[in-house]
Write a protein that holds these residues in place. Structure first.
Motif, mmCIF file in Angstrom:
data_model
loop_
_atom_site.group_PDB
_atom_site.id
_atom_site.type_symbol
_atom_site.label_atom_id
_atom_site.label_comp_id
_atom_site.label_asym_id
_atom_site.label_seq_id
_atom_site.Cartn_x
_atom_site.Cartn_y
_atom_site.Cartn_z
ATOM 1 N N UNK A 1 17.465 27.914 8.612
ATOM 2 C CA UNK A 1 17.853 29.199 8.031
ATOM 3 C C UNK A 1 19.223 29.063 7.387
ATOM 4 N N UNK A 2 19.430 29.875 6.358
ATOM 5 C CA UNK A 2 20.729 29.851 5.702
ATOM 6 C C UNK A 2 20.967 31.149 4.951
ATOM 7 N N UNK A 3 22.241 31.506 4.837
ATOM 8 C CA UNK A 3 22.638 32.617 3.982
ATOM 9 C C UNK A 3 23.314 32.104 2.716
ATOM 10 N N UNK A 4 23.367 30.774 2.577
ATOM 11 C CA UNK A 4 24.062 30.159 1.452
ATOM 12 C C UNK A 4 23.146 30.006 0.243
ATOM 13 N N UNK A 5 23.753 29.863 -0.915
ATOM 14 C CA UNK A 5 23.026 29.566 -2.146
ATOM 15 C C UNK A 5 22.827 28.054 -2.212
ATOM 16 N N UNK A 6 21.726 27.586 -1.645
ATOM 17 C CA UNK A 6 21.492 26.148 -1.555
ATOM 18 C C UNK A 6 21.344 25.518 -2.944
ATOM 19 N N UNK A 7 20.643 26.185 -3.841
ATOM 20 C CA UNK A 7 20.468 25.619 -5.175
ATOM 21 C C UNK A 7 21.810 25.490 -5.892
ATOM 22 N N UNK B 1 22.045 28.263 9.854
ATOM 23 C CA UNK B 1 23.146 28.022 8.913
ATOM 24 C C UNK B 1 23.155 26.574 8.420
ATOM 25 N N UNK B 2 22.006 26.109 7.992
ATOM 26 C CA UNK B 2 21.853 24.728 7.547
ATOM 27 C C UNK B 2 22.673 24.445 6.289
ATOM 28 N N UNK B 3 22.968 25.483 5.534
ATOM 29 C CA UNK B 3 23.730 25.299 4.307
ATOM 30 C C UNK B 3 25.153 24.860 4.526
ATOM 31 N N UNK B 4 25.665 25.003 5.751
ATOM 32 C CA UNK B 4 27.036 24.614 6.057
ATOM 33 C C UNK B 4 27.141 23.202 6.630
ATOM 34 N N UNK B 5 26.041 22.475 6.695
ATOM 35 C CA UNK B 5 26.048 21.126 7.260
ATOM 36 C C UNK B 5 26.770 20.155 6.309
ATOM 37 N N UNK B 6 27.579 19.271 6.880
ATOM 38 C CA UNK B 6 28.328 18.304 6.071
ATOM 39 C C UNK B 6 27.376 17.315 5.406
ATOM 40 N N UNK B 7 27.861 16.640 4.374
ATOM 41 C CA UNK B 7 27.023 15.659 3.672
ATOM 42 C C UNK B 7 26.615 14.520 4.592
ATOM 43 N N UNK B 8 27.514 14.095 5.475
ATOM 44 C CA UNK B 8 27.170 13.036 6.425
ATOM 45 C C UNK B 8 26.077 13.525 7.375
ATOM 46 N N UNK B 9 26.238 14.762 7.832
ATOM 47 C CA UNK B 9 25.215 15.330 8.708
ATOM 48 C C UNK B 9 23.887 15.490 7.999
ATOM 49 N N UNK B 10 23.945 15.822 6.707
ATOM 50 C CA UNK B 10 22.718 15.956 5.925
ATOM 51 C C UNK B 10 21.971 14.619 5.834
ATOM 52 N N UNK C 1 22.244 17.979 -0.442
ATOM 53 C CA UNK C 1 21.302 16.979 -0.946
ATOM 54 C C UNK C 1 19.998 17.644 -1.370
ATOM 55 N N UNK C 2 19.592 17.333 -2.576
ATOM 56 C CA UNK C 2 18.362 17.906 -3.094
ATOM 57 C C UNK C 2 17.149 17.404 -2.328
ATOM 58 N N UNK C 3 17.149 16.124 -1.947
ATOM 59 C CA UNK C 3 16.009 15.583 -1.211
ATOM 60 C C UNK C 3 15.875 16.237 0.164
ATOM 61 N N UNK D 1 23.943 24.773 13.362
ATOM 62 C CA UNK D 1 24.555 23.542 12.863
ATOM 63 C C UNK D 1 25.795 23.840 12.032
ATOM 64 N N UNK D 2 25.874 25.047 11.473
ATOM 65 C CA UNK D 2 27.039 25.408 10.682
ATOM 66 C C UNK D 2 28.296 25.544 11.516
ATOM 67 N N UNK D 3 28.129 25.754 12.820
ATOM 68 C CA UNK D 3 29.293 25.907 13.698
ATOM 69 C C UNK D 3 29.746 24.580 14.291
ATOM 70 N N UNK D 4 29.023 23.503 14.012
ATOM 71 C CA UNK D 4 29.363 22.197 14.589
ATOM 72 C C UNK D 4 30.299 21.423 13.667
ATOM 73 N N UNK D 5 31.291 20.811 14.237
ATOM 74 C CA UNK D 5 32.149 19.915 13.465
ATOM 75 C C UNK D 5 31.373 18.638 13.167
#
Length: 448
Positions: free
Chosen positions: A294-300, A255-264, A309-311, A212-216
């Motif tokens: 999965x993610x390599x990002x610092x989600x917190x 790469x869920x951490x790269x998902x846009x807020x709208x996508x979230x 989004x925390x939820x 999902x991180x590679x999707x616009x």
């Protein structure tokens, strides 16, 4: 229970003196006059240590009999501590045998106090070694049992960290909850996701993967939820989304951490209700999908900044599986390297040291690429450090034994940690024999 010592010497007076010394110091001692009777005694009884002479025939002073006896004991009892008893004429031979695995040597006449200290230290270190061996055997048995009980999808590993992670992974795989796999790029998050799916209650269903991180933002909704024909320029027929394809199975969102807020926001709705509509459609589609992300990002950190989004995070992270970088589980490096190379290739000892000390910023993905490259360059199927061509400076202790006496307690602890507690591997990293490493562990009061 008293430790038992076997003295093999053709001089009864020496044997008697040693027996008295050991008895006073709460040690049992038996004596054999010839190499043949000594070997027979070892075959028929348990001994914790052997003290052997270097010569058994009055008209022979070469020490060859002692060498032959030492080699035979070592062949039959690979881990039994052996102290060589030598006159000055055999000192050089004794030193050579110590380099070959003898625990120590004493000169005649000996110092009683020093001999007792040496014997007690070697017996204690031998007990430590046996405990480590039992621990390693238990660890290997646990790995085999885990592989027999669960589908591990061919994963190669040796580290305790990976074993512990796989235990948790297989335990939670059957539960119908969302799993979040965290860790750096190239560390094997997709492989862990495969293991979760392979041992889940929906393992017979589809396993759909999407980065999902590679999707616009424009393509994300169509990719995940599908689109009706004519809903946007260029689409002439209905497009089935990944959620619909994964119905009654598993959807892996990398790469869920790269998902846009709208996508979230759109993803959160599906996770809460199990329902969505294709782009341009009015039909509400309901699916039953197990989510692994999965993610390599610092989600917190992203939550604190308002970028995630925390939820949604708590929806995705019912169970977290944290995957360490490859350089934090160094025991996995060689099994993976050998797997990527195949059985036809052989790594030299120096190449193994180089692989273990390289930082692997690209993790398993980089290791795989390096092994593919060197397999093409190695004409004789032997991989050495020159072919690896990795930018790594080996510690001095791995390239020369000259400074092994200067090793610190921290050096030893790091080596044991890098070798996942396997003392023989730690000794190789430090350029020491196992007995030499155990002596230094005793000196620094390190319990492996």
């Amino acid at each position: 229970m008293k430790a038992r010592i076997l003295v093999i010497d053709d001089n009864p007076d020496i044997a008697h003196a040693l027996k008295v010394l050991f008895t006073i110091n709460q040690l049992d001692c038996d004596h054999c006059l010839t190499p043949e009777t000594g070997l027979s005694a070892l075959d028929n009884s348990h001994y914790d240590l052997v003290i052997q002479d270097m010569n058994f025939t009055q008209d022979t002073t070469s020490g060859e009999e002692g060498i032959t006896l030492f080699n035979e004991i070592r062949r039959r009892f690979a881990d039994l501590p052996i102290i060589l008893m030598t006159a000055w004429t055999h000192l050089e031979t004794a030193v050579d045998l110590v380099k070959s695995g003898a625990s120590d040597y004493i000169s005649k006449p000996w110092d009683d106090d020093k001999l007792i200290i040496t014997v007690n230290n070697l017996i204690e270190l031998s007990e430590l070694q046996q405990a480590h061996r039992k621990s390693a055997l238990k660890h290997n048995r646990q790995q085999r049992e885990l592989a027999q009980q669960y589908d591990l999808c061919g994963i190669r590993y040796q580290s305790d960290a990976m074993f512990n992670l796989l235990q948790i992974t297989t335990q939670v795989a059957h539960a119908d909850v969302s799993v979040l796999i965290t860790g750096p790029n190239g560390a094997g998050k997709e492989k862990v996701a495969e293991i979760v799916q392979a041992n889940s209650s929906c393992r017979q269903g589809p396993f759909i993967k999407v980065n999902v991180g590679a999707l616009s933002p424009e393509l994300m909704a169509a990719e995940l939820f599908g689109a009706e024909a004519g809903s946007y320029t260029g689409i002439t027929k209905r497009r089935i989304g990944r959620f619909e394809l994964a119905n009654n199975g598993t959807l892996f969102l990398d790469e869920i951490g790269n998902l846009s807020l709208d996508g979230q926001a759109k993803l959160l709705r599906v996770l809460e209700t199990g329902e969505f509509e294709r782009i341009g459609g009015s039909e509400t589609i309901k699916v039953n999908v197990r989510i692994i992300s999965a993610t390599n990002a610092d989600i917190k950190g992203a939550i604190a900044k308002g970028d995630f989004r925390e939820d949604l995070y708590y929806r995705l992270n019912v169970i977290e599986l944290p995957l360490l970088a490859l350089n934090q589980r160094k025991a996995d490096i060689l099994p993976l390297a050998e797997h990527f190379l195949g059985e036809a290739f052989q790594l030299t000892e120096q190449a193994c040291l180089t692989l273990k000390h390289y930082a692997w910023p690209g993790n398993i993905r980089e290791l795989k690429n390096v092994m593919q490259r060197v397999s093409l360059l190695a004409r004789d199927k032997v991989i050495d450090e020159k072919i690896l061509a990795l930018n790594v400076q080996l510690p001095e202790s791995t390239t020369s034994s000259a400074n092994t006496e200067e090793l610190t307690a921290e050096d030893i602890q790091h080596a044991i940690s890098d070798a996942s507690g396997v003392i023989s591997e730690a000794a190789k990293l430090l350029g020491l024999s196992r007995s030499a490493l155990y002596r230094r562990m005793k000196k620094f009061e390190i319990v492996g």
